[in-house]
Design a protein around this motif. Structure first.
Motif, mmCIF file in Angstrom:
data_model
loop_
_atom_site.group_PDB
_atom_site.id
_atom_site.type_symbol
_atom_site.label_atom_id
_atom_site.label_comp_id
_atom_site.label_asym_id
_atom_site.label_seq_id
_atom_site.Cartn_x
_atom_site.Cartn_y
_atom_site.Cartn_z
ATOM 1 N N ILE A 142 65.571 72.528 38.053
ATOM 2 C CA ILE A 142 66.531 71.867 36.963
ATOM 3 C C ILE A 142 66.047 72.210 35.750
ATOM 4 N N VAL A 170 69.760 74.332 44.156
ATOM 5 C CA VAL A 170 69.077 73.769 43.243
ATOM 6 C C VAL A 170 67.713 73.033 43.616
ATOM 7 N N ALA A 172 65.212 70.441 43.182
ATOM 8 C CA ALA A 172 65.789 69.448 42.476
ATOM 9 C C ALA A 172 64.496 68.617 41.508
ATOM 10 N N TYR A 193 67.038 64.087 42.650
ATOM 11 C CA TYR A 193 68.346 64.497 43.497
ATOM 12 C C TYR A 193 69.512 64.172 42.663
ATOM 13 N N VAL A 196 71.358 66.585 40.820
ATOM 14 C CA VAL A 196 72.063 67.743 41.529
ATOM 15 C C VAL A 196 73.331 67.202 42.223
ATOM 16 N N ILE A 208 77.357 73.700 45.944
ATOM 17 C CA ILE A 208 76.049 73.398 45.536
ATOM 18 C C ILE A 208 75.109 72.982 46.518
ATOM 19 N N ILE A 210 71.047 71.706 47.930
ATOM 20 C CA ILE A 210 69.846 71.048 47.113
ATOM 21 C C ILE A 210 68.534 71.345 48.150
#
Length: 335
Positions: A142, A170, A172, A193, A196, A208, A210
């Motif tokens: 991030i 991502v 996070a 989180y 995201v 997307i 995570i």
């Protein structure tokens, strides 16, 4: 893969690329436990692909598929050439590392360093997309160091989407390139989180996924209420047994208990082939010690794999001996 997942509202669970861990032997084991989880290679540096032993770096067993290759680099032309070379190996995805905080990566000005250069990442993605027949994705943080994630993550996201990225995974949390070790970077920076989740809300038509601190499939299922994919790292490696539930819980396949006899036989055959090619048994069994946590016989299982498997002349029979120590009625009861 990713467009179909979005179109059909399907979710993806993957095992994260992890340096020194997710090699071909680790992936072969994981594939015995889940037929549908997306597996990743360790990060392979583009320069190594261009100049190194390509079979050693890129080779894998076809049974590992679906499998993605993660590349490290920051020069669009070299990354494109690495993708061209990798295309002959038939990977299902090519991923660009924009999140690794190791000293080696920092010295090469790629990995998490690239969070500071979204335009360069976009050029890398565009160059890779131009020569790839499979999805090109990015795995990022991030932000890094003193970057403001409210600026850094959207800037990178917008840049790679404009370049045609097929998915964004991502991790996070920030990466602190100054002051924290790579190991500390996996735990110390706080997880975010919700950031995201908000990114997914902002880009509903972009896949997307995570990553970061997700410990089990219950947590994975909770995340999948908000994002398109979940990437498990250390949880999947240190407790690989949980992958046996992935196909049913995440992909909706009818529940079928893992055939541990078949897993043992597959790993023995894999070991025999590896030994015949000059490899060592310990290169395979080191990835297996995370099986059977909490099951009777697991301690002895680990002892055998950690000691007998590294002795000179150790063969596939060591794997059979280790499996023989497990009380599989514990697993049947748990199921």
């Amino acid at each position: 893969m990713y467009r179909d997942a979005l179109k059909n509202s399907e979710k993806i669970l993957s095992v994260a690329p992890m340096m020194d861990w997710t090699d071909r032997h680790c992936r072969f084991l994981h594939r015995q436990l889940s037929q549908h989880a997306l597996l990743y290679t360790e990060m392979v540096v583009a320069d190594a692909v261009l100049h190194g032993d390509r079979e050693r770096l890129l080779g894998y067993d076809q049974t590992e598929r679906p499998v993605a290759l993660q590349l490290g680099g920051s020069e669009p032309c070299k990354l494109a050439e690495a993708v061209r070379i990798a295309s002959d190996f038939g990977y299902d995805e090519i991923n660009l590392n924009v999140g690794c905080p190791s000293d080696r990566v920092q010295s090469g000005t790629f990995g998490a360093c690239l969070m500071r250069e979204p335009d360069l990442v976009a050029r890398c993605v565009a160059a890779m997309k131009a020569v790839s027949d499979v999805p090109v994705t990015v795995k990022c943080r991030i932000g890094v160091d003193d970057q403001d994630p409210t600026i850094a993550l959207p800037a990178l996201t917008e840049a790679v989407i404009d370049a045609g990225v097929d998915a964004l995974w991502v991790h996070a949390r920030k990466a602190w390139l100054q002051g924290l070790s790579p190991k500390q970077n996996r735990d110390v920076p706080p997880l975010d989180y919700d950031r995201v989740y908000r990114l997914k809300q902002q880009y509903p038509h972009v896949f997307i996924g995570i990553n970061g601190g997700i410990a089990n499939l219950n947590q994975a299922a909770e995340h999948l209420e908000y994002v398109d994919g979940v990437m498990l790292g250390r949880a999947a490696y240190h407790n690989a047994q949980l992958l046996g539930e992935v196909d049913q819980r995440i992909y909706g396949v009818p529940a079928v208990a893992v055939d541990w006899d078949a897993v043992c036989s597959a790993m023995m055959r894999h070991a025999e082939i590896h030994l015949q090619s000059g490899g060592r048994l310990g290169q395979i069994t080191r990835h297996m010690v995370g099986l059977f946590l909490g099951v009777r016989g697991a301690r002895r299982f680990r002892q055998i794999l950690s000691t007998d498997a590294v002795r000179d002349g150790a063969g596939p029979e060591v794997i059979a001996a280790a499996f023989a120590e497990i009380d599989f009625t514990d697993l049947a009861t748990a199921a």
